[in-house]
Design an enzyme around this catalytic site. Structure first.
Site, PDB file in Angstrom:
ATOM      1  N   SER A 141       0.871  -1.170   0.000  1.00  0.00           N
ATOM      2  CA  SER A 141       0.000   0.000   0.000  1.00  0.00           C
ATOM      3  C   SER A 141       0.909   1.221   0.000  1.00  0.00           C
ATOM      4  O   SER A 141       2.107   1.104   0.307  1.00  0.00           O
ATOM      5  CB  SER A 141      -0.846  -0.033   1.281  1.00  0.00           C
ATOM      6  OG  SER A 141      -1.424   1.228   1.542  1.00  0.00           O
ATOM      7  N   TYR A 154      -1.931  -1.777  10.343  1.00  0.00           N
ATOM      8  CA  TYR A 154      -1.944  -1.803   8.871  1.00  0.00           C
ATOM      9  C   TYR A 154      -0.634  -1.244   8.332  1.00  0.00           C
ATOM     10  O   TYR A 154       0.021  -1.849   7.473  1.00  0.00           O
ATOM     11  CB  TYR A 154      -3.136  -0.989   8.362  1.00  0.00           C
ATOM     12  CG  TYR A 154      -3.415  -1.104   6.878  1.00  0.00           C
ATOM     13  CD1 TYR A 154      -4.108  -2.201   6.365  1.00  0.00           C
ATOM     14  CD2 TYR A 154      -3.007  -0.117   5.990  1.00  0.00           C
ATOM     15  CE1 TYR A 154      -4.383  -2.303   5.007  1.00  0.00           C
ATOM     16  CE2 TYR A 154      -3.278  -0.209   4.631  1.00  0.00           C
ATOM     17  CZ  TYR A 154      -3.974  -1.304   4.146  1.00  0.00           C
ATOM     18  OH  TYR A 154      -4.241  -1.400   2.799  1.00  0.00           O
TER      19      TYR A 154
HETATM   20  P1  NAD Z   1     -11.772  -6.260  -0.301  1.00  0.00           P
HETATM   21  O1  NAD Z   1     -12.393  -6.151   1.054  1.00  0.00           O
HETATM   22  O2  NAD Z   1     -12.545  -5.846  -1.497  1.00  0.00           O
HETATM   23  O3  NAD Z   1     -11.243  -7.742  -0.547  1.00  0.00           O
HETATM   24  C1  NAD Z   1     -10.492  -8.436   0.414  1.00  0.00           C
HETATM   25  C2  NAD Z   1     -10.719  -9.921   0.242  1.00  0.00           C
HETATM   26  O4  NAD Z   1      -9.857 -10.590   1.181  1.00  0.00           O
HETATM   27  C3  NAD Z   1     -12.148 -10.369   0.539  1.00  0.00           C
HETATM   28  O5  NAD Z   1     -12.639 -11.191  -0.507  1.00  0.00           O
HETATM   29  C4  NAD Z   1     -12.018 -11.150   1.855  1.00  0.00           C
HETATM   30  O6  NAD Z   1     -12.944 -12.225   1.972  1.00  0.00           O
HETATM   31  C5  NAD Z   1     -10.594 -11.669   1.735  1.00  0.00           C
HETATM   32  N1  NAD Z   1     -10.025 -12.029   3.044  1.00  0.00           N
HETATM   33  C6  NAD Z   1     -10.082 -11.318   4.197  1.00  0.00           C
HETATM   34  N2  NAD Z   1      -9.477 -12.002   5.177  1.00  0.00           N
HETATM   35  C7  NAD Z   1      -9.019 -13.155   4.636  1.00  0.00           C
HETATM   36  C8  NAD Z   1      -8.309 -14.281   5.148  1.00  0.00           C
HETATM   37  N3  NAD Z   1      -7.951 -14.361   6.432  1.00  0.00           N
HETATM   38  N4  NAD Z   1      -7.988 -15.287   4.298  1.00  0.00           N
HETATM   39  C9  NAD Z   1      -8.357 -15.229   2.993  1.00  0.00           C
HETATM   40  N5  NAD Z   1      -9.039 -14.208   2.455  1.00  0.00           N
HETATM   41  C10 NAD Z   1      -9.374 -13.174   3.276  1.00  0.00           C
HETATM   42  O7  NAD Z   1     -10.408  -5.407  -0.174  1.00  0.00           O
HETATM   43  P2  NAD Z   1      -9.424  -4.765  -1.277  1.00  0.00           P
HETATM   44  O8  NAD Z   1      -9.546  -3.293  -1.160  1.00  0.00           O
HETATM   45  O9  NAD Z   1      -9.584  -5.423  -2.598  1.00  0.00           O
HETATM   46  O10 NAD Z   1      -8.018  -5.140  -0.615  1.00  0.00           O
HETATM   47  C11 NAD Z   1      -7.168  -6.144  -1.133  1.00  0.00           C
HETATM   48  C12 NAD Z   1      -5.743  -5.842  -0.667  1.00  0.00           C
HETATM   49  O11 NAD Z   1      -5.333  -4.572  -1.186  1.00  0.00           O
HETATM   50  C13 NAD Z   1      -5.564  -5.760   0.843  1.00  0.00           C
HETATM   51  O12 NAD Z   1      -4.347  -6.367   1.223  1.00  0.00           O
HETATM   52  C14 NAD Z   1      -5.504  -4.270   1.099  1.00  0.00           C
HETATM   53  O13 NAD Z   1      -4.795  -3.948   2.273  1.00  0.00           O
HETATM   54  C15 NAD Z   1      -4.790  -3.803  -0.140  1.00  0.00           C
HETATM   55  N6  NAD Z   1      -4.951  -2.394  -0.466  1.00  0.00           N
HETATM   56  C16 NAD Z   1      -6.182  -1.874  -0.665  1.00  0.00           C
HETATM   57  C17 NAD Z   1      -6.320  -0.527  -0.968  1.00  0.00           C
HETATM   58  C18 NAD Z   1      -7.655   0.100  -1.195  1.00  0.00           C
HETATM   59  O14 NAD Z   1      -7.692   1.343  -1.199  1.00  0.00           O
HETATM   60  N7  NAD Z   1      -8.729  -0.641  -1.402  1.00  0.00           N
HETATM   61  C19 NAD Z   1      -5.173   0.281  -1.076  1.00  0.00           C
HETATM   62  C20 NAD Z   1      -3.923  -0.291  -0.860  1.00  0.00           C
HETATM   63  C21 NAD Z   1      -3.822  -1.646  -0.569  1.00  0.00           C
END
Ligand code: NAD
Length: 259
Positions: A141, A154
């Site tokens: 991130s 985080y």
């Molecule tokens: P999201 O909530 O849309 O998807 C996350 C997925 O992870 C879900 O399908 C959930 O069921 C799954 N999950 C959660 N805990 C789990 C576990 N213990 N085992 C297996 N699966 C699990 O979130 P997103 O925004 O797509 O985030 C995905 C990644 O991107 C994360 O690591 C997040 O930190 C990172 N990220 C997101 C953003 C953002 O702005 N959305 C920015 C930077 C980084």
């Protein structure tokens, strides 16, 4: 096709960024395992891709559970014969000021983001080494590079992923295995949609101000990064042809963070 029959495991691929990466990989000819805690949603994602004529399977996986990770990776290897690309992407967000952060929630955050990366990598590496190559990709991130209030575990975990990737880059080099980190800015997914009202309440500002004055205030154009932007970087890391691109972290954030 850039990923012709390559076997790709994407964790957290039932939603958001992971789902988009899985779809992008599958459209490039990859065989994609949708590994997620939420099996029904993983199944639905895999079904959607298969309806497009693409290669996808759903795998039940809690990335914090060593046995579940080993079982999930073994299922993929049994079905398709190996693992070429791992995208360790599963993640959640929990926000509190540090002095109020429940210890159990701190541990849960580190478990999903850091233990999850470690366990999935540990399970996949032997298959990559056996095949003589592979690509490990961590979902970092902008918070791998800088800090924000309320996000202690985080920010800690996302910084930690860069260290882990550098070790895998060194250990994996002799086997043709590369490891890199993608560092997105804010992307409108369920993870971010949940944070907007939570931060508005904790910071005492409107939801619109959370978006404009907190999330996007330092971008060059006031724009959210998209899942497609992140998938494009994930494709680059998956397909780069040599060890020249390893141990790196690439920020995709509309200029929020410039390195
Ligand atoms: P999201 O909530 O849309 O998807 C996350 C997925 O992870 C879900 O399908 C959930 O069921 C799954 N999950 C959660 N805990 C789990 C576990 N213990 N085992 C297996 N699966 C699990 O979130 P997103 O925004 O797509 O985030 C995905 C990644 O991107 C994360 O690591 C997040 O930190 C990172 N990220 C997101 C953003 C953002 O702005 N959305 C920015 C930077 C980084």
């Amino acid at each position: 096709m850039k990923l012709d029959n390559k076997i790709c495991i994407v964790t957290g691929a039932a939603s958001g960024i992971g789902r988009e990466i899985a779809a992008r990989y599958a459209r490039e000819g990859g065989r994609v395992a949708i590994a997620d805690l939420n099996l029904a949603a993983a199944q639905a994602t895999a079904d959607d891709l298969r309806r497009e004529g693409l290669q996808a399977m759903a795998v039940a996986m809690d990335v914090t559970d060593e046995a579940a990770v080993e079982r999930g990776v073994a299922d993929v290897v049994a079905a398709w014969g190996g693992v070429d690309v791992l995208v360790s992407n599963a993640g959640v967000q929990i926000v509190h000021p540090l002095e109020e952060f429940p210890y159990a929630e701190w541990k849960k955050m580190l478990a999903i983001h850091l233990d999850g990366a470690f366990l999935t990598t540990k399970a996949c590496l032997p298959h990559m080494y056996r095949a003589g190559g592979g690509s490990v990709i961590y979902m970092g991130s902008v918070h791998s590079k800088l800090a924000s209030v309320l996000k202690a575990p985080y920010v800690t975990a996302k910084h930690g992923l860069i260290g882990l990737a550098k070790v895998i880059a060194k250990e994996g080099a002799a086997h043709g295995v590369r490891a890199n980190v993608i560092c997105p800015g804010f992307v409108r997914t369920p993870l971010v949609d949940k944070q907007i009202p939570e931060q508005a309440e904790k910071l005492g500002i409107s939801e619109d101000d959370v978006i404009k004055k907190v999330m996007l205030k330092d971008t060059v154009d006031g724009e959210f990064t998209t899942t497609a932007d992140v998938a494009e970087v994930a494709l680059l890391f998956a397909t780069f042809p040599s060890n020249a691109l390893t141990g790196q972290s690439l920020v995709v954030s509309h200029g929020w963070y410039m390195q």
